[in-house]
Design a protein around this motif. Structure first.
Motif, short mmCIF file in Angstrom:
data_model
loop_
_atom_site.label_atom_id
_atom_site.label_comp_id
_atom_site.label_asym_id
_atom_site.label_seq_id
_atom_site.Cartn_x
_atom_site.Cartn_y
_atom_site.Cartn_z
N GLY A 135 78.34 -40.01 -119.08
CA GLY A 135 77.83 -39.77 -117.73
C GLY A 135 78.62 -38.70 -117.00
O GLY A 135 78.55 -38.60 -115.78
N GLY A 136 79.37 -37.88 -117.74
CA GLY A 136 80.15 -36.80 -117.14
C GLY A 136 81.50 -36.69 -117.80
O GLY A 136 81.75 -37.26 -118.87
N VAL B 21 76.92 -42.21 -124.14
CA VAL B 21 76.84 -41.23 -123.06
C VAL B 21 77.81 -41.63 -121.96
O VAL B 21 77.66 -42.68 -121.34
CB VAL B 21 75.40 -41.12 -122.51
CG1 VAL B 21 75.33 -40.08 -121.40
CG2 VAL B 21 74.41 -40.80 -123.62
N GLU C 153 74.68 -28.73 -124.01
CA GLU C 153 73.24 -28.66 -123.76
C GLU C 153 72.66 -27.28 -124.04
O GLU C 153 71.50 -27.14 -124.41
CB GLU C 153 73.00 -29.06 -122.30
CG GLU C 153 71.57 -29.00 -121.86
CD GLU C 153 71.41 -29.38 -120.40
OE1 GLU C 153 72.39 -29.83 -119.78
OE2 GLU C 153 70.31 -29.23 -119.88
N GLU D 102 78.78 -36.18 -123.12
CA GLU D 102 78.85 -36.22 -121.66
C GLU D 102 77.56 -36.73 -121.03
O GLU D 102 77.58 -37.63 -120.19
CB GLU D 102 79.10 -34.82 -121.10
CG GLU D 102 80.46 -34.27 -121.36
CD GLU D 102 80.58 -32.85 -120.85
OE1 GLU D 102 80.11 -32.56 -119.72
OE2 GLU D 102 81.15 -32.01 -121.57
N GLN D 103 76.43 -36.10 -121.41
CA GLN D 103 75.17 -36.34 -120.73
C GLN D 103 74.05 -36.65 -121.72
O GLN D 103 74.17 -36.35 -122.91
CB GLN D 103 74.76 -35.10 -119.92
CG GLN D 103 75.78 -34.64 -118.91
CD GLN D 103 75.94 -35.60 -117.74
OE1 GLN D 103 75.09 -36.47 -117.50
NE2 GLN D 103 77.03 -35.47 -117.02
#
Length: 194
Positions: free
Chosen positions: A102-103, A100, A176, A80-81
């Motif tokens: 980006g969301g 990635v 994360e 995602e990030q």
């Protein structure tokens, strides 16, 4: 003083009290140290950009991971990030490339598939050489929606193995914030998506 506290409190995880403590700390610092910090932040904001291949942060057109010839260029791990790349890299267990997004797709937040870097991923795969795509996104409802959307898009590439990290990561957990051992086991126990 209130201007600095107001600006610092805009940072994620920084409330007004912490912003006030930071402002007071900055006031006590040597002027040259504050100037160095300011230059570093300014340079970071102006020189760091997104990798043209994987959408990771880089100070070059192509990030060091994509440029590394020692890595497995036939495997792409979709996250995602940028913070997720760092989490996986800290395990020292994965030697492929990343992508990635980006969301994740989230209609409630107004994020549609066109807002993510899915087309860039498909372009990379279409160029050839990619044998496996590992989808390593959160197990939230939005993450699962994104996973199914990606599966449908990636089925256009015959012979491409599509896997997902093992779901030892709890539902709703953000990659994360997951510990390195759990990420390691999730990567090692990934499975093909049917």
């Amino acid at each position: 003083m209130q201007d600095v506290v107001g600006e610092l409190s805009k940072l994620p995880g920084v409330g007004r009290r912490t912003a006030l403590r930071l402002a007071i700390h900055i006031l006590r610092m040597e002027r040259e140290s504050v100037a160095d910090m300011t230059r570093s932040i300014d340079r970071f904001r102006n020189e760091v950009r997104y990798c043209s291949q994987c959408n990771n942060l880089s100070d070059e057109e192509v990030c060091p991971i994509c440029a590394d010839r020692e890595r497995d260029h036939s495997t792409i791990c979709v996250v995602e990030q940028v913070a997720d790349v760092l989490s996986i890299e800290n395990t020292h267990q994965y030697r492929g490339l990343y992508h990635v997004l980006g969301g994740v797709i989230s209609p409630m937040q107004g994020i549609s598939p066109s807002d993510l870097k899915i087309d860039l991923l498909c372009e990379r795969i279409a160029r050839g050489g990619v044998r496996e795509v590992i989808i390593a996104i959160s197990t939230s409802v939005e993450g699962e929606t994104t996973l199914f959307y990606l599966m449908n898009r990636l089925r256009q590439f015959p012979g491409l193995k599509i896997t997902s990290i093992a779901r030892g990561i709890g539902f709703g957990d953000e990659l994360e914030y997951v510990d390195e051992l759990t990420i390691t086991h999730a990567l090692l126990n990934r499975r093909e998506i049917e």
